[in-house]
Design a protein around this motif. Structure first.
Motif, PDB file in Angstrom:
ATOM      1  N   TYR A  61       1.018  -1.411   0.169  1.00  8.29           N
ATOM      2  CA  TYR A  61       0.039   0.321   0.020  1.00  8.29           C
ATOM      3  C   TYR A  61       0.781   1.195   0.031  1.00  8.29           C
ATOM      4  N   LEU A  62       2.166   1.315   0.183  1.00  9.57           N
ATOM      5  CA  LEU A  62       3.221   2.179   0.200  1.00  9.57           C
ATOM      6  C   LEU A  62       2.889   3.143  -0.984  1.00  9.57           C
ATOM      7  N   GLU A  63       2.532   3.024  -2.384  1.00  7.77           N
ATOM      8  CA  GLU A  63       2.505   4.035  -3.293  1.00  7.77           C
ATOM      9  C   GLU A  63       0.924   4.563  -3.024  1.00  7.77           C
ATOM     10  N   THR A  64       0.082   4.101  -2.827  1.00 10.58           N
ATOM     11  CA  THR A  64      -0.995   4.777  -2.497  1.00 10.58           C
ATOM     12  C   THR A  64      -1.088   5.544  -1.311  1.00 10.58           C
ATOM     13  N   LEU A  65      -0.480   5.366  -0.255  1.00 11.83           N
ATOM     14  CA  LEU A  65      -0.054   6.262   0.960  1.00 11.83           C
ATOM     15  C   LEU A  65       0.666   7.295   0.474  1.00 11.83           C
ATOM     16  N   ARG A  66       1.629   7.119  -0.239  1.00  8.05           N
ATOM     17  CA  ARG A  66       2.593   8.311  -0.606  1.00  8.05           C
ATOM     18  C   ARG A  66       1.669   9.405  -1.505  1.00  8.05           C
ATOM     19  N   LYS A  67       1.018   8.705  -2.290  1.00 11.99           N
ATOM     20  CA  LYS A  67       0.157   9.780  -3.175  1.00 11.99           C
ATOM     21  C   LYS A  67      -0.851  10.411  -2.457  1.00 11.99           C
ATOM     22  N   ASP A  68      -1.466   9.749  -1.242  1.00 18.31           N
ATOM     23  CA  ASP A  68      -2.440  10.568  -0.584  1.00 18.31           C
ATOM     24  C   ASP A  68      -1.853  11.627   0.256  1.00 18.31           C
ATOM     25  N   LEU A  69      -0.743  11.455   0.844  1.00 20.34           N
ATOM     26  CA  LEU A  69       0.177  12.438   1.503  1.00 20.34           C
ATOM     27  C   LEU A  69       0.961  13.229   0.866  1.00 20.34           C
ATOM     28  N   ASP A  70       1.047  13.266  -0.550  1.00 19.33           N
ATOM     29  CA  ASP A  70       1.991  14.264  -1.286  1.00 19.33           C
ATOM     30  C   ASP A  70       1.435  15.835  -0.790  1.00 19.33           C
ATOM     31  N   GLY A  71       2.433  16.420  -0.848  1.00 14.06           N
ATOM     32  CA  GLY A  71       2.284  17.671  -0.364  1.00 14.06           C
ATOM     33  C   GLY A  71       1.650  17.844   1.120  1.00 14.06           C
ATOM     34  N   LYS A  72       1.776  16.977   1.940  1.00 15.26           N
ATOM     35  CA  LYS A  72       1.335  17.044   3.056  1.00 15.26           C
ATOM     36  C   LYS A  72       2.459  16.335   4.094  1.00 15.26           C
ATOM     37  N   ALA A  73       3.119  15.449   3.640  1.00 16.32           N
ATOM     38  CA  ALA A  73       4.347  14.648   4.407  1.00 16.32           C
ATOM     39  C   ALA A  73       5.192  14.041   3.614  1.00 16.32           C
ATOM     40  N   ASN A  74       6.406  14.025   3.921  1.00 16.26           N
ATOM     41  CA  ASN A  74       7.362  13.154   3.215  1.00 16.26           C
ATOM     42  C   ASN A  74       7.646  11.640   3.959  1.00 16.26           C
ATOM     43  N   VAL A  75       7.318  10.690   3.203  1.00 14.89           N
ATOM     44  CA  VAL A  75       7.044   9.322   3.878  1.00 14.89           C
ATOM     45  C   VAL A  75       8.142   8.319   3.524  1.00 14.89           C
ATOM     46  N   ASP A  76       8.668   8.157   4.708  1.00 16.94           N
ATOM     47  CA  ASP A  76       9.820   6.875   4.598  1.00 16.94           C
ATOM     48  C   ASP A  76       9.233   5.614   5.022  1.00 16.94           C
ATOM     49  N   ALA A  77       9.874   4.469   4.335  1.00 14.98           N
ATOM     50  CA  ALA A  77       9.252   3.111   4.778  1.00 14.98           C
ATOM     51  C   ALA A  77      10.080   2.256   5.228  1.00 14.98           C
ATOM     52  N   TRP A  78      10.103   1.441   6.096  1.00 17.95           N
ATOM     53  CA  TRP A  78      11.162   0.249   6.562  1.00 17.95           C
ATOM     54  C   TRP A  78      10.346  -0.904   6.256  1.00 17.95           C
ATOM     55  N   VAL A  79      10.290  -1.590   5.128  1.00 22.37           N
ATOM     56  CA  VAL A  79       9.774  -2.783   4.739  1.00 22.37           C
ATOM     57  C   VAL A  79      10.773  -4.104   5.203  1.00 22.37           C
ATOM     58  N   THR A  80      10.226  -4.676   6.363  1.00 21.61           N
ATOM     59  CA  THR A  80      11.041  -5.661   6.909  1.00 21.61           C
ATOM     60  C   THR A  80      10.400  -6.949   7.337  1.00 21.61           C
ATOM     61  N   PRO A  81      11.190  -8.110   7.355  1.00 21.76           N
ATOM     62  CA  PRO A  81      10.520  -9.190   7.845  1.00 21.76           C
ATOM     63  C   PRO A  81      11.027  -9.701   9.272  1.00 21.76           C
ATOM     64  N   VAL A  82      11.260  -8.609  10.199  1.00 21.45           N
ATOM     65  CA  VAL A  82      11.945  -8.973  11.425  1.00 21.45           C
ATOM     66  C   VAL A  82      10.609  -9.095  12.180  1.00 21.45           C
ATOM     67  N   SER A  83      10.596  -9.642  13.397  1.00 17.73           N
ATOM     68  CA  SER A  83       9.487  -9.702  14.502  1.00 17.73           C
ATOM     69  C   SER A  83       9.927  -9.030  15.679  1.00 17.73           C
ATOM     70  N   GLN A  84       9.159  -8.802  16.807  1.00 22.56           N
ATOM     71  CA  GLN A  84       9.487  -8.234  17.906  1.00 22.56           C
ATOM     72  C   GLN A  84      10.545  -9.247  18.386  1.00 22.56           C
ATOM     73  N   ALA A  85      10.660 -10.355  18.233  1.00 21.38           N
ATOM     74  CA  ALA A  85      11.607 -10.965  19.046  1.00 21.38           C
ATOM     75  C   ALA A  85      13.050 -11.296  18.365  1.00 21.38           C
ATOM     76  N   SER A  86      13.160 -10.539  17.031  1.00 21.57           N
ATOM     77  CA  SER A  86      14.308 -10.462  16.421  1.00 21.57           C
ATOM     78  C   SER A  86      15.384  -9.820  17.156  1.00 21.57           C
ATOM     79  N   GLY A  87      16.462 -10.469  17.366  1.00 24.34           N
ATOM     80  CA  GLY A  87      17.499  -9.647  18.089  1.00 24.34           C
ATOM     81  C   GLY A  87      18.106  -8.516  17.649  1.00 24.34           C
ATOM     82  N   GLU A  88      18.212  -8.121  16.194  1.00 27.23           N
ATOM     83  CA  GLU A  88      18.581  -6.824  15.588  1.00 27.23           C
ATOM     84  C   GLU A  88      17.763  -5.784  15.656  1.00 27.23           C
TER      85      GLU A  88
END
Length: 234
Positions: free
Chosen positions: A64-91
């Motif tokens: 959904y990132l593309e839609t999100l960025r389009k919706d917030l265009d001119g309102k916010a700069n949107v960074d995304a961290w797309v990751t497979p980690v879970s809460q239990a990941s040591g890193e």
């Protein structure tokens, strides 16, 4: 020479942490990263005066990132961290610290859900403490940011998108319930993407976890609306 030697450990740590963020792996072949792969996807900044937003999530965020960025265009700069980690990941704590050190974020919208349901990934009885630790790490790294947590979307039977998977989805529901407990106690607003999508199972892709284009657009609109409520007022 002494100065050069002194900064080498710092450079090594930064490089090591960056590698953890960008090169995270998922061994479960059912959960590919989708277009763009895992890692940080920074905004293309046209106006640096706009609020900066960080979204943390898995391949659902990537969808959904593309839609999100389009919706917030001119309102916010949107960074995304797309990751497979879970809460239990040591890193995870180091990765959060590294990412939050790169920019000052006004809003952080986050969910880590599709990569923690497999048996043994999150130790029994540790889901809520680990989720609380994640919230604490986000607040420590970005004390000025407004946090928003998103629930994990439904999981369906492979090839039968209108039927909920009785085992995996039951775990997703329980994880959503426990995470919601943490968010309520921590006063973190909830963006309930599970409830958004549960009446729309016909829009599931059929691979169990992901969604068709119309659903991804719905999710992007919902996330943009949730974030916009918490952007700083001009």
């Amino acid at each position: 020479m002494r100065f050069f030697c002194a900064i080498l450990p710092l450079l090594f740590l930064a490089t090591s942490a960056s590698a953890q963020v960008q090169n995270a792996k998922e061994s479960d072949k059912r959960l590919p990263p989708g277009k763009g792969g895992w890692g940080v996807r920074e905004a293309e900044v046209k106006d640096a005066s706009l609020p900066r937003v960080l979204c943390i999530g898995d391949s659902i965020l990537g969808g959904y990132l593309e839609t999100l960025r389009k919706d917030l265009d001119g309102k916010a700069n949107v960074d995304a961290w797309v990751t497979p980690v879970s809460q239990a990941s040591g890193e995870l704590p180091k990765a959060i610290s590294e990412i939050l050190a790169t920019h000052k974020y006004d809003v952080i919208h986050f969910n880590l859900g599709l990569h923690g349901w497999q048996k043994g990934r999150i130790p029994e009885g540790k889901f809520e403490p680990l989720t609380q630790k994640m919230v604490d790490n986000l607040r420590a790294g970005a004390p000025q940011a407004k946090l928003i947590w998103a629930s994990t979307t439904p999981v369906t039977v492979k090839g039968k998108p209108e039927e909920l998977d009785p085992v995996i989805n039951a775990t997703i529901l329980e994880h959503n319930r426990m995470a919601a407990n943490v968010m309520k106690a921590s006063k973190v607003p909830i963006n309930d993407l599970y409830s958004l999508m549960s009446p729309k199972l016909s829009l599931a892709s059929g691979d169990q976890f992901h969604w068709k284009t119309d659903a991804r657009v719905m999710q992007g609109h919902a996330v943009a609306a949730a974030i916009e409520q918490h952007l700083p007022k001009k």
